[in-house]
Design an enzyme around this catalytic site. Structure first.
Site, mmCIF file in Angstrom:
data_model
loop_
_atom_site.group_PDB
_atom_site.id
_atom_site.type_symbol
_atom_site.label_atom_id
_atom_site.label_comp_id
_atom_site.label_asym_id
_atom_site.label_seq_id
_atom_site.Cartn_x
_atom_site.Cartn_y
_atom_site.Cartn_z
ATOM 1 N N HIS A 1 -13.886 -43.969 60.931
ATOM 2 C CA HIS A 1 -12.825 -44.302 59.971
ATOM 3 C C HIS A 1 -13.473 -44.752 58.668
ATOM 4 O O HIS A 1 -14.424 -45.537 58.694
ATOM 5 C CB HIS A 1 -11.941 -45.416 60.545
ATOM 6 N N ALA B 1 -22.474 -42.431 53.716
ATOM 7 C CA ALA B 1 -22.767 -43.456 54.733
ATOM 8 C C ALA B 1 -22.233 -43.031 56.104
ATOM 9 O O ALA B 1 -22.875 -43.282 57.137
ATOM 10 C CB ALA B 1 -22.152 -44.784 54.304
ATOM 11 N N GLU B 2 -21.063 -42.372 56.114
ATOM 12 C CA GLU B 2 -20.513 -41.875 57.386
ATOM 13 C C GLU B 2 -21.491 -40.948 58.079
ATOM 14 O O GLU B 2 -21.667 -40.970 59.293
ATOM 15 C CB GLU B 2 -19.194 -41.119 57.138
HETATM 16 C C1 GRF Z 1 -13.813 -38.731 57.092
HETATM 17 O O1 GRF Z 1 -13.716 -39.500 55.918
HETATM 18 C C2 GRF Z 1 -13.560 -39.565 58.309
HETATM 19 O O2 GRF Z 1 -13.991 -40.887 58.169
HETATM 20 C C3 GRF Z 1 -12.058 -39.519 58.410
HETATM 21 O O3 GRF Z 1 -11.707 -38.212 58.037
HETATM 22 C C4 GRF Z 1 -12.708 -37.680 57.179
HETATM 23 C C5 GRF Z 1 -13.187 -36.398 57.796
HETATM 24 O O4 GRF Z 1 -14.068 -35.709 56.945
HETATM 25 N N1 GRF Z 1 -11.624 -39.884 59.736
HETATM 26 P P1 GRF Z 1 -14.920 -34.510 57.516
HETATM 27 O O5 GRF Z 1 -13.925 -33.487 58.062
HETATM 28 O O6 GRF Z 1 -15.825 -35.029 58.575
HETATM 29 O O7 GRF Z 1 -15.677 -33.952 56.326
#
Ligand code: GRF
Length: 216
Positions: A111, A175-176
């Site tokens: 998230h 960061a993700e």
């Molecule tokens: C990301 O920002 C994630 O945190 C949220 O949805 C977005 C998905 O992006 N749950 P992607 O499809 O991984 O590029």
């Protein structure tokens, strides 16, 4: 080494999927992506999975009369691929408490906020409106309530002067792409335990110091 078999559920772009694909490409990474499931046939992430040679399943929610029937189809695909852990990565369908219970502590989500702040959508605009000095992302085990559940990894990024939602989203997304592979590695190494709805991580090291924003 037996690698943990993972499914990644997507609905769109798939940049987090790509980060997980790249992590799993390292020979010593303890997990492998056995299946990518999308509820949308046009999800860009499906092309990324195809390029990596990963089996894909398109399970359109609109093909099913009920949420339960849709989830039963997902469950069958997961079971057939012998999936041990499910990673939600931009999967835009709410899951029923029954599905969540069935996959309890084997179902994780990313998230784009520092939970429990800013659950739900439009997190970056809301973080900017609140004037927070740090934003970030959270990888957590999924519970029945949306964007709730034991936290595994968080990454913090500074909010900078002149940020708009798009620039902040870009910084958080980078960061993700580090946080999700780390969380997957920790789980696959068997170091993550949920106790009293909080996560304990064996042998984890924390960053060395407090970060201020602004610095002076
Ligand atoms: C990301 O920002 C994630 O945190 C949220 O949805 C977005 C998905 O992006 N749950 P992607 O499809 O991984 O590029």
């Amino acid at each position: 080494m037996a690698r943990l078999k993972v499914a990644v559920l997507i609905s769109g772009r798939g940049s987090n999927l790509q980060a997980l694909i790249e992590a799993c490409a390292a020979p010593d990474f303890p997990a492998e992506i056995a299946l990518v499931i999308s509820n949308r046939a046009d999800a860009k992430g499906l092309d990324l999975a195809a390029k990596a040679g990963i089996p894909r399943a398109v399970i359109p929610h609109r093909d099913f009369a009920t949420r339960e029937a849709f989830e039963a189809a997902i469950d069958r695909a997961l079971t057939a691929a012998r999936v041990e852990l499910v990673c939600l990565a931009g999967f835009m369908r709410l899951l029923t408490p029954e599905f969540v219970a069935r996959w309890r502590d084997r179902l994780v989500n990313i998230h784009p906020s520092l939970l429990p702040s800013f659950r739900g959508l439009d997190t970056h605009a809301r973080a900017l409106a609140a004037g927070v000095r740090f934003a970030g992302c959270t990888v957590h085990f999924v519970r029945a309530e949306m964007d709730e559940g034991p936290i595994i990894v968080q990454a913090a990024v500074p909010v900078l002067p002149g940020d708009d939602a798009e620039r902040l989203a870009e910084r958080v997304l980078a960061a993700e792409h580090r946080a999700y592979p780390l969380a997957l590695r920790l789980i696959a190494e068997g170091r993550v335990t949920v106790r009293d709805e909080r996560v304990e991580i064996a042998g984890a090291s924390a960053p060395p110091e407090t970060v201020l924003n602004p610095q002076r």
